[in-house]
Design a protein around this motif. Sequence first.
Motif, PDB file in Angstrom:
ATOM      1  N   ILE A 136       0.493  -8.720  10.779  1.00  0.00           N
ATOM      2  CA  ILE A 136       0.343  -9.151  12.167  1.00  0.00           C
ATOM      3  C   ILE A 136       0.698  -8.030  13.124  1.00  0.00           C
ATOM      4  O   ILE A 136      -0.078  -7.679  14.018  1.00  0.00           O
ATOM      5  N   GLU A 137       1.877  -7.426  12.944  1.00  0.00           N
ATOM      6  CA  GLU A 137       2.311  -6.374  13.869  1.00  0.00           C
ATOM      7  C   GLU A 137       1.421  -5.141  13.792  1.00  0.00           C
ATOM      8  O   GLU A 137       1.162  -4.488  14.805  1.00  0.00           O
ATOM      9  N   ASP A 138       0.929  -4.812  12.606  1.00  0.00           N
ATOM     10  CA  ASP A 138       0.108  -3.611  12.437  1.00  0.00           C
ATOM     11  C   ASP A 138      -1.399  -3.903  12.491  1.00  0.00           C
ATOM     12  O   ASP A 138      -2.211  -3.013  12.255  1.00  0.00           O
ATOM     13  N   HIS A 139      -1.743  -5.144  12.792  1.00  0.00           N
ATOM     14  CA  HIS A 139      -3.141  -5.533  13.039  1.00  0.00           C
ATOM     15  C   HIS A 139      -4.055  -5.300  11.833  1.00  0.00           C
ATOM     16  O   HIS A 139      -5.182  -4.849  11.977  1.00  0.00           O
ATOM     17  N   PHE A 140      -3.552  -5.622  10.633  1.00  0.00           N
ATOM     18  CA  PHE A 140      -4.390  -5.557   9.444  1.00  0.00           C
ATOM     19  C   PHE A 140      -4.846  -6.961   9.054  1.00  0.00           C
ATOM     20  O   PHE A 140      -4.109  -7.935   9.215  1.00  0.00           O
ATOM     21  N   ASP A 141      -6.060  -7.046   8.536  1.00  0.00           N
ATOM     22  CA  ASP A 141      -6.595  -8.320   8.047  1.00  0.00           C
ATOM     23  C   ASP A 141      -6.287  -8.523   6.573  1.00  0.00           C
ATOM     24  O   ASP A 141      -6.055  -9.648   6.125  1.00  0.00           O
ATOM     25  N   VAL A 142      -6.298  -7.417   5.814  1.00  0.00           N
ATOM     26  CA  VAL A 142      -6.130  -7.466   4.355  1.00  0.00           C
ATOM     27  C   VAL A 142      -5.250  -6.302   3.927  1.00  0.00           C
ATOM     28  O   VAL A 142      -5.350  -5.208   4.483  1.00  0.00           O
ATOM     29  N   VAL A 143      -4.405  -6.546   2.933  1.00  0.00           N
ATOM     30  CA  VAL A 143      -3.579  -5.480   2.355  1.00  0.00           C
ATOM     31  C   VAL A 143      -3.687  -5.539   0.839  1.00  0.00           C
ATOM     32  O   VAL A 143      -3.613  -6.618   0.249  1.00  0.00           O
ATOM     33  N   PHE A 144      -3.884  -4.377   0.208  1.00  0.00           N
ATOM     34  CA  PHE A 144      -3.805  -4.246  -1.252  1.00  0.00           C
ATOM     35  C   PHE A 144      -2.447  -3.641  -1.567  1.00  0.00           C
ATOM     36  O   PHE A 144      -2.128  -2.544  -1.079  1.00  0.00           O
ATOM     37  N   ARG A 145      -1.662  -4.332  -2.389  1.00  0.00           N
ATOM     38  CA  ARG A 145      -0.274  -3.902  -2.573  1.00  0.00           C
ATOM     39  C   ARG A 145       0.160  -4.055  -4.022  1.00  0.00           C
ATOM     40  O   ARG A 145      -0.188  -5.018  -4.708  1.00  0.00           O
ATOM     41  N   MET A 146       0.970  -3.077  -4.469  1.00  0.00           N
ATOM     42  CA  MET A 146       1.549  -3.093  -5.815  1.00  0.00           C
ATOM     43  C   MET A 146       2.975  -3.623  -5.757  1.00  0.00           C
ATOM     44  O   MET A 146       3.668  -3.465  -4.761  1.00  0.00           O
ATOM     45  N   GLY A 147       3.418  -4.232  -6.857  1.00  0.00           N
ATOM     46  CA  GLY A 147       4.811  -4.632  -6.977  1.00  0.00           C
ATOM     47  C   GLY A 147       5.053  -6.082  -6.615  1.00  0.00           C
ATOM     48  O   GLY A 147       4.190  -6.769  -6.062  1.00  0.00           O
ATOM     49  N   GLU A 148       6.261  -6.536  -6.934  1.00  0.00           N
ATOM     50  CA  GLU A 148       6.637  -7.911  -6.622  1.00  0.00           C
ATOM     51  C   GLU A 148       6.732  -8.092  -5.110  1.00  0.00           C
ATOM     52  O   GLU A 148       7.089  -7.173  -4.375  1.00  0.00           O
ATOM     53  N   LEU A 149       6.452  -9.304  -4.653  1.00  0.00           N
ATOM     54  CA  LEU A 149       6.345  -9.569  -3.230  1.00  0.00           C
ATOM     55  C   LEU A 149       7.474 -10.465  -2.750  1.00  0.00           C
ATOM     56  O   LEU A 149       7.891 -11.385  -3.447  1.00  0.00           O
ATOM     57  N   ALA A 150       7.921 -10.194  -1.532  1.00  0.00           N
ATOM     58  CA  ALA A 150       8.852 -11.103  -0.885  1.00  0.00           C
ATOM     59  C   ALA A 150       8.060 -12.300  -0.358  1.00  0.00           C
ATOM     60  O   ALA A 150       6.851 -12.227  -0.168  1.00  0.00           O
ATOM     61  N   ASP A 151       8.752 -13.406  -0.123  1.00  0.00           N
ATOM     62  CA  ASP A 151       8.086 -14.592   0.422  1.00  0.00           C
ATOM     63  C   ASP A 151       7.808 -14.352   1.895  1.00  0.00           C
ATOM     64  O   ASP A 151       8.676 -14.506   2.740  1.00  0.00           O
ATOM     65  N   SER A 152       6.582 -13.951   2.221  1.00  0.00           N
ATOM     66  CA  SER A 152       6.258 -13.532   3.580  1.00  0.00           C
ATOM     67  C   SER A 152       5.401 -14.544   4.336  1.00  0.00           C
ATOM     68  O   SER A 152       5.083 -14.341   5.500  1.00  0.00           O
ATOM     69  N   GLY A 153       5.019 -15.630   3.689  1.00  0.00           N
ATOM     70  CA  GLY A 153       4.140 -16.584   4.340  1.00  0.00           C
ATOM     71  C   GLY A 153       2.678 -16.197   4.261  1.00  0.00           C
ATOM     72  O   GLY A 153       1.813 -16.898   4.780  1.00  0.00           O
ATOM     73  N   LEU A 154       2.386 -15.064   3.595  1.00  0.00           N
ATOM     74  CA  LEU A 154       1.003 -14.637   3.406  1.00  0.00           C
ATOM     75  C   LEU A 154       0.448 -15.235   2.118  1.00  0.00           C
ATOM     76  O   LEU A 154       1.192 -15.655   1.241  1.00  0.00           O
ATOM     77  N   ILE A 155      -0.872 -15.238   2.020  1.00  0.00           N
ATOM     78  CA  ILE A 155      -1.514 -15.636   0.768  1.00  0.00           C
ATOM     79  C   ILE A 155      -1.663 -14.385  -0.097  1.00  0.00           C
ATOM     80  O   ILE A 155      -2.182 -13.364   0.362  1.00  0.00           O
ATOM     81  N   ALA A 156      -1.184 -14.442  -1.326  1.00  0.00           N
ATOM     82  CA  ALA A 156      -1.262 -13.313  -2.260  1.00  0.00           C
ATOM     83  C   ALA A 156      -2.054 -13.739  -3.484  1.00  0.00           C
ATOM     84  O   ALA A 156      -1.722 -14.722  -4.140  1.00  0.00           O
ATOM     85  N   ARG A 157      -3.115 -12.991  -3.793  1.00  0.00           N
ATOM     86  CA  ARG A 157      -3.927 -13.261  -4.978  1.00  0.00           C
ATOM     87  C   ARG A 157      -3.829 -12.062  -5.918  1.00  0.00           C
ATOM     88  O   ARG A 157      -4.166 -10.935  -5.544  1.00  0.00           O
ATOM     89  N   LYS A 158      -3.351 -12.311  -7.130  1.00  0.00           N
ATOM     90  CA  LYS A 158      -3.199 -11.208  -8.088  1.00  0.00           C
ATOM     91  C   LYS A 158      -4.560 -10.753  -8.593  1.00  0.00           C
ATOM     92  O   LYS A 158      -5.386 -11.568  -9.007  1.00  0.00           O
ATOM     93  N   LEU A 159      -4.775  -9.445  -8.562  1.00  0.00           N
ATOM     94  CA  LEU A 159      -6.025  -8.860  -9.034  1.00  0.00           C
ATOM     95  C   LEU A 159      -5.907  -8.320 -10.453  1.00  0.00           C
ATOM     96  O   LEU A 159      -6.874  -8.335 -11.210  1.00  0.00           O
ATOM     97  N   MET A 160      -4.713  -7.830 -10.819  1.00  0.00           N
ATOM     98  CA  MET A 160      -4.517  -7.276 -12.156  1.00  0.00           C
ATOM     99  C   MET A 160      -3.039  -6.985 -12.368  1.00  0.00           C
ATOM    100  O   MET A 160      -2.236  -7.013 -11.421  1.00  0.00           O
ATOM    101  N   ASP A 161      -2.679  -6.723 -13.624  1.00  0.00           N
ATOM    102  CA  ASP A 161      -1.366  -6.178 -13.971  1.00  0.00           C
ATOM    103  C   ASP A 161      -1.566  -4.736 -14.392  1.00  0.00           C
ATOM    104  O   ASP A 161      -2.417  -4.438 -15.245  1.00  0.00           O
ATOM    105  N   ILE A 162      -0.797  -3.843 -13.804  1.00  0.00           N
ATOM    106  CA  ILE A 162      -0.952  -2.410 -14.046  1.00  0.00           C
ATOM    107  C   ILE A 162       0.021  -1.966 -15.142  1.00  0.00           C
ATOM    108  O   ILE A 162       1.235  -2.143 -15.020  1.00  0.00           O
ATOM    109  N   LYS A 163      -0.517  -1.396 -16.210  1.00  0.00           N
ATOM    110  CA  LYS A 163       0.313  -0.844 -17.287  1.00  0.00           C
ATOM    111  C   LYS A 163       0.906   0.488 -16.834  1.00  0.00           C
ATOM    112  O   LYS A 163       0.211   1.338 -16.280  1.00  0.00           O
TER     113      LYS A 163
END
Length: 302
Positions: free
Chosen positions: A139-166
């Motif tokens: 919201i603050e940085d005006h992004f619509d979508v973020v691709f992110r690695m690692g465990e997530l904090a409970d941010s109120g966003l919708i997170a969909r897992k794409l893969m597990d990285i070895k």
Amino acid sequence: MNSDINLVDIRAFVVIAELGNFTQAAEALGCSRSHISKQLLSLETFLGVTLIVRTTRTQRLTDQGESFLLQCQQALHQIEQAVSMTVDSAERLKGNIYINCVGGFLGEEIVVALVNDFIQLYPDITIDLDFSSQRVDLIEDHFDVVFRMGELADSGLIARKLMDIKNCTLASPNYLAQHAIPAHPTLLNRHTCIVGSINHWRFAHKTNTHESAEVAIKGSFRCKNGRAMKLSALAGNGIVRLPYLYCAEEISQHQLVEVFQDWHIPDTPFYVLYHKDKFQPERLKKFIQFTLDNFKSYLPDL
């Protein structure tokens, strides 16, 4: 003062003035004659002027009413245009999508390829792709979508897992020939390490699931770019922690080798995140669905 005015009352006044009859105006607005009369009275009371002189037989606009009517008609027309444009913009596959993404192989090879194919399908949609490495706020940085690695904090966003990285702990054969190979992760403190954004390396035993280790790493070379870290390891500058995707070819050619046989770094989840918004624009819905449906097809065969 203006913030307290009722737009519904203004709309009622305009309909009464245009139709010239309270009964017809009430029918047009789907309400009773007494209700529409109360709306006009409320508006006049708020403004402190009489807009329509009415008797049991007739009605006419006052001078203030005629002037007010003209300006209200123009304003309501602009509002209708704004509503139409906003709805049209949300429903049409047109506009911009702002994306933040990790860099390295995942961002620069896989996500870029996915984005380019999406643009080919929907040429009226434009993409702003940002590779800044810091954690961003959608919201603050005006992004619509973020691709992110690692465990997530409970941010109120919708997170969909794409893969597990070895992940792998690697070094060049030259480096290992010159230094004693560590038998345990805690011995990494005696080695030169190449560090990215993670200073604590967490390990799990491959056979004993109850045994784990976490090591605070002090690196001689620090860089948040996976390619730079890989090149440093290839040059024999230390032990590196990298996703297998980033160095599959170097591993297959024995330019980099696994340091530990009995220990591994747990996989890292990779997510696409976006706002929880039931009025999500159609262009964003299409991009998210395209990502969920096709992301794995862009991964190399390993």
